[in-house]
Design a protein around this motif. Structure first.
Motif, PDB file in Angstrom:
ATOM      1  N   GLU A  47       0.819  -1.211   0.000  1.00  0.00           N
ATOM      2  CA  GLU A  47       0.000   0.000   0.000  1.00  0.00           C
ATOM      3  C   GLU A  47       0.850   1.256   0.000  1.00  0.00           C
ATOM      4  O   GLU A  47       0.492   2.253  -0.652  1.00  0.00           O
ATOM      5  N   ARG A  48       1.991   1.237   0.684  1.00  0.00           N
ATOM      6  CA  ARG A  48       2.879   2.401   0.652  1.00  0.00           C
ATOM      7  C   ARG A  48       3.398   2.650  -0.762  1.00  0.00           C
ATOM      8  O   ARG A  48       3.477   3.798  -1.224  1.00  0.00           O
ATOM      9  N   MET A  49       3.761   1.585  -1.452  1.00  0.00           N
ATOM     10  CA  MET A  49       4.235   1.742  -2.824  1.00  0.00           C
ATOM     11  C   MET A  49       3.116   2.227  -3.735  1.00  0.00           C
ATOM     12  O   MET A  49       3.325   3.098  -4.595  1.00  0.00           O
ATOM     13  N   ALA A  50       1.927   1.672  -3.564  1.00  0.00           N
ATOM     14  CA  ALA A  50       0.793   2.069  -4.401  1.00  0.00           C
ATOM     15  C   ALA A  50       0.386   3.516  -4.148  1.00  0.00           C
ATOM     16  O   ALA A  50      -0.020   4.230  -5.083  1.00  0.00           O
ATOM     17  N   GLU A  51       0.478   3.959  -2.911  1.00  0.00           N
ATOM     18  CA  GLU A  51       0.174   5.360  -2.602  1.00  0.00           C
ATOM     19  C   GLU A  51       1.113   6.290  -3.351  1.00  0.00           C
ATOM     20  O   GLU A  51       0.697   7.343  -3.860  1.00  0.00           O
ATOM     21  N   LEU A  52       2.382   5.904  -3.439  1.00  0.00           N
ATOM     22  CA  LEU A  52       3.324   6.740  -4.185  1.00  0.00           C
ATOM     23  C   LEU A  52       3.037   6.673  -5.685  1.00  0.00           C
ATOM     24  O   LEU A  52       2.991   7.711  -6.357  1.00  0.00           O
ATOM     25  N   SER A  53       2.834   5.479  -6.214  1.00  0.00           N
ATOM     26  CA  SER A  53       2.633   5.366  -7.663  1.00  0.00           C
ATOM     27  C   SER A  53       1.383   6.113  -8.109  1.00  0.00           C
ATOM     28  O   SER A  53       1.301   6.581  -9.253  1.00  0.00           O
ATOM     29  N   ALA A  54       0.410   6.259  -7.209  1.00  0.00           N
ATOM     30  CA  ALA A  54      -0.812   6.988  -7.552  1.00  0.00           C
ATOM     31  C   ALA A  54      -0.563   8.465  -7.792  1.00  0.00           C
ATOM     32  O   ALA A  54      -1.420   9.161  -8.349  1.00  0.00           O
ATOM     33  N   THR A  55       0.615   8.976  -7.401  1.00  0.00           N
ATOM     34  CA  THR A  55       0.922  10.396  -7.584  1.00  0.00           C
ATOM     35  C   THR A  55       1.645  10.677  -8.899  1.00  0.00           C
ATOM     36  O   THR A  55       1.894  11.840  -9.214  1.00  0.00           O
ATOM     37  N   VAL A  56       2.001   9.639  -9.653  1.00  0.00           N
ATOM     38  CA  VAL A  56       2.733   9.855 -10.898  1.00  0.00           C
ATOM     39  C   VAL A  56       1.761  10.279 -12.001  1.00  0.00           C
ATOM     40  O   VAL A  56       0.617   9.837 -12.055  1.00  0.00           O
ATOM     41  N   SER A  57       2.221  11.148 -12.882  1.00  0.00           N
ATOM     42  CA  SER A  57       1.428  11.539 -14.033  1.00  0.00           C
ATOM     43  C   SER A  57       1.725  10.554 -15.167  1.00  0.00           C
ATOM     44  O   SER A  57       2.766  10.656 -15.825  1.00  0.00           O
ATOM     45  N   ALA A  58       0.826   9.589 -15.347  1.00  0.00           N
ATOM     46  CA  ALA A  58       1.048   8.549 -16.357  1.00  0.00           C
ATOM     47  C   ALA A  58      -0.272   8.190 -17.028  1.00  0.00           C
ATOM     48  O   ALA A  58      -0.696   7.031 -17.019  1.00  0.00           O
ATOM     49  N   PRO A  59      -0.925   9.187 -17.643  1.00  0.00           N
ATOM     50  CA  PRO A  59      -2.217   8.907 -18.291  1.00  0.00           C
ATOM     51  C   PRO A  59      -2.067   7.897 -19.416  1.00  0.00           C
ATOM     52  O   PRO A  59      -1.146   7.974 -20.226  1.00  0.00           O
ATOM     53  N   GLY A  60      -2.970   6.929 -19.429  1.00  0.00           N
ATOM     54  CA  GLY A  60      -2.950   5.914 -20.480  1.00  0.00           C
ATOM     55  C   GLY A  60      -2.043   4.739 -20.198  1.00  0.00           C
ATOM     56  O   GLY A  60      -1.982   3.796 -20.999  1.00  0.00           O
ATOM     57  N   HIS A  61      -1.340   4.767 -19.058  1.00  0.00           N
ATOM     58  CA  HIS A  61      -0.421   3.682 -18.739  1.00  0.00           C
ATOM     59  C   HIS A  61      -0.966   2.847 -17.581  1.00  0.00           C
ATOM     60  O   HIS A  61      -1.932   3.230 -16.917  1.00  0.00           O
ATOM     61  N   TRP A  62      -0.344   1.704 -17.319  1.00  0.00           N
ATOM     62  CA  TRP A  62      -0.793   0.808 -16.266  1.00  0.00           C
ATOM     63  C   TRP A  62      -0.061   1.139 -14.980  1.00  0.00           C
ATOM     64  O   TRP A  62       1.101   0.764 -14.787  1.00  0.00           O
ATOM     65  N   VAL A  63      -0.732   1.878 -14.105  1.00  0.00           N
ATOM     66  CA  VAL A  63      -0.192   2.220 -12.791  1.00  0.00           C
ATOM     67  C   VAL A  63      -0.766   1.200 -11.816  1.00  0.00           C
ATOM     68  O   VAL A  63      -1.969   1.155 -11.599  1.00  0.00           O
ATOM     69  N   HIS A  64       0.080   0.393 -11.226  1.00  0.00           N
ATOM     70  CA  HIS A  64      -0.391  -0.780 -10.505  1.00  0.00           C
ATOM     71  C   HIS A  64      -0.849  -0.470  -9.088  1.00  0.00           C
ATOM     72  O   HIS A  64      -0.211   0.300  -8.364  1.00  0.00           O
ATOM     73  N   GLY A  65      -1.954  -1.110  -8.694  1.00  0.00           N
ATOM     74  CA  GLY A  65      -2.436  -1.029  -7.329  1.00  0.00           C
ATOM     75  C   GLY A  65      -1.710  -2.011  -6.429  1.00  0.00           C
ATOM     76  O   GLY A  65      -0.907  -2.844  -6.887  1.00  0.00           O
ATOM     77  N   ALA A  66      -2.004  -1.952  -5.143  1.00  0.00           N
ATOM     78  CA  ALA A  66      -1.278  -2.748  -4.156  1.00  0.00           C
ATOM     79  C   ALA A  66      -1.359  -4.248  -4.445  1.00  0.00           C
ATOM     80  O   ALA A  66      -0.373  -4.975  -4.284  1.00  0.00           O
ATOM     81  N   GLY A  67      -2.519  -4.728  -4.891  1.00  0.00           N
ATOM     82  CA  GLY A  67      -2.678  -6.155  -5.112  1.00  0.00           C
ATOM     83  C   GLY A  67      -1.943  -6.694  -6.319  1.00  0.00           C
ATOM     84  O   GLY A  67      -1.786  -7.917  -6.461  1.00  0.00           O
ATOM     85  N   THR A  68      -1.488  -5.818  -7.200  1.00  0.00           N
ATOM     86  CA  THR A  68      -0.786  -6.239  -8.411  1.00  0.00           C
ATOM     87  C   THR A  68       0.732  -6.225  -8.228  1.00  0.00           C
ATOM     88  O   THR A  68       1.457  -6.899  -8.964  1.00  0.00           O
ATOM     89  N   LEU A  69       1.232  -5.483  -7.255  1.00  0.00           N
ATOM     90  CA  LEU A  69       2.672  -5.333  -7.075  1.00  0.00           C
ATOM     91  C   LEU A  69       3.298  -6.671  -6.691  1.00  0.00           C
ATOM     92  O   LEU A  69       2.818  -7.371  -5.796  1.00  0.00           O
ATOM     93  N   HIS A  70       4.389  -7.027  -7.361  1.00  0.00           N
ATOM     94  CA  HIS A  70       4.982  -8.337  -7.136  1.00  0.00           C
ATOM     95  C   HIS A  70       6.455  -8.366  -7.522  1.00  0.00           C
ATOM     96  O   HIS A  70       6.925  -7.543  -8.304  1.00  0.00           O
ATOM     97  N   VAL A  71       7.149  -9.316  -6.948  1.00  0.00           N
ATOM     98  CA  VAL A  71       8.518  -9.653  -7.346  1.00  0.00           C
ATOM     99  C   VAL A  71       8.437 -10.933  -8.167  1.00  0.00           C
ATOM    100  O   VAL A  71       7.956 -11.960  -7.678  1.00  0.00           O
ATOM    101  N   THR A  72       8.890 -10.892  -9.406  1.00  0.00           N
ATOM    102  CA  THR A  72       8.841 -12.067 -10.270  1.00  0.00           C
ATOM    103  C   THR A  72       9.962 -13.033  -9.929  1.00  0.00           C
ATOM    104  O   THR A  72      11.128 -12.641  -9.865  1.00  0.00           O
ATOM    105  N   LEU A  73       9.596 -14.294  -9.707  1.00  0.00           N
ATOM    106  CA  LEU A  73      10.587 -15.341  -9.524  1.00  0.00           C
ATOM    107  C   LEU A  73      10.955 -15.961 -10.869  1.00  0.00           C
ATOM    108  O   LEU A  73      12.128 -16.135 -11.184  1.00  0.00           O
ATOM    109  N   ARG A  74       9.937 -16.272 -11.680  1.00  0.00           N
ATOM    110  CA  ARG A  74      10.188 -16.900 -12.975  1.00  0.00           C
ATOM    111  C   ARG A  74       8.913 -16.850 -13.819  1.00  0.00           C
ATOM    112  O   ARG A  74       7.820 -17.112 -13.309  1.00  0.00           O
TER     113      ARG A  74
END
Length: 231
Positions: A47-74
């Protein structure tokens, strides 16, 4: 794992030179966004990361919410739109993942630093122990011994990160976005304890991405856990 200084410098330069790339809505057989083994940080840090990403100006792009944020293993396979509830391949991935994490404690990863790159914006993930790398190696070995071939074909990731933004259209405000990243270059979201490894499916929602959990394995509890329904 590498630090992010060079990664950041290359990303800034690429965006300012007009060399941004972007994703497109998912399609069957696509090489991006296929079924993946991943960790999602605990809710408070996400949620802390999502709160920050919500402040970016990125119209038309995929700004991820808390439930989507992840570290990819493979990344395990090419994209499939429909994955049945009892898909045998996903069951095999889940079983292999449970074997890979068996007996290991949660992975501790400090999430800090906001970095631009040609395809979006990430937060650096800095392991504080060897658990994540051990799981990576174990999982690759288990997949190989079971004859499961994934799309990474032996690729070794040289850094871990969490994506805050994926570009989904041509980038029109590169200077503004780079300045935003610069302003948050030293952001520190704290140390996440990655307790649950998941096999996940990504779904394009029209304006962003949703994560469906297909299988999971819990660290620090003997490794395994029953599969859970899509979420």
């Amino acid at each position: 794992m590498s630090d992010f200084a060079e990664f950041r410098a290359r990303g800034r330069a690429a965006l300012l030179a007009g060399q941004a790339t972007h994703d497109v809505p998912f399609a069957d057989g696509g090489t991006r966004w296929g079924t993946t083994a991943a960790f999602r940080p605990q809710q408070q840090i996400a949620e802390r990361m999502a709160e920050l990403s919500a402040t970016v100006s990125a119209p038309g792009h995929w700004v991820h919410g808390a439930g989507t944020l992840h570290v990819t293993l493979r990344t395990l396979e090419r994209y499939r739109t429909h994955i049945p509830q009892d898909d045998p391949l996903c069951r095999a991935y889940g079983s292999a993942l449970a074997e890979a994490v068996a007996g290991l404690p949660p992975a501790r990863v400090r999430l800090a630093g906001v970095h631009p790159h040609p395809g979006g914006v990430v937060v650096g993930a800095h392991p504080e122990d060897d658990t994540l790398d051990t799981i990576r190696k174990r999982f690759a070995h288990v997949l190989e011994t079971r004859g499961i071939r994934d799309v990474e074909r032996g690729r070794v990731r040289d850094r871990w990160y969490v994506s805050l933004v994926h570009f989904a259209a041509p980038l029109t405000n590169a200077g503004e976005l780079v300045a935003w990243c610069d302003a948050h270059a030293d952001a520190d979201f704290g140390t996440a304890e990655l307790r649950t490894a998941e096999i996940v499916q990504f779904v394009h929602t029209g304006g962003g991405v949703r994560v469906n959990s297909l299988e999971r394995a819990v660290l620090g509890e003997g490794g395994g856990a029953p599969p859970r329904p899509h979420s």
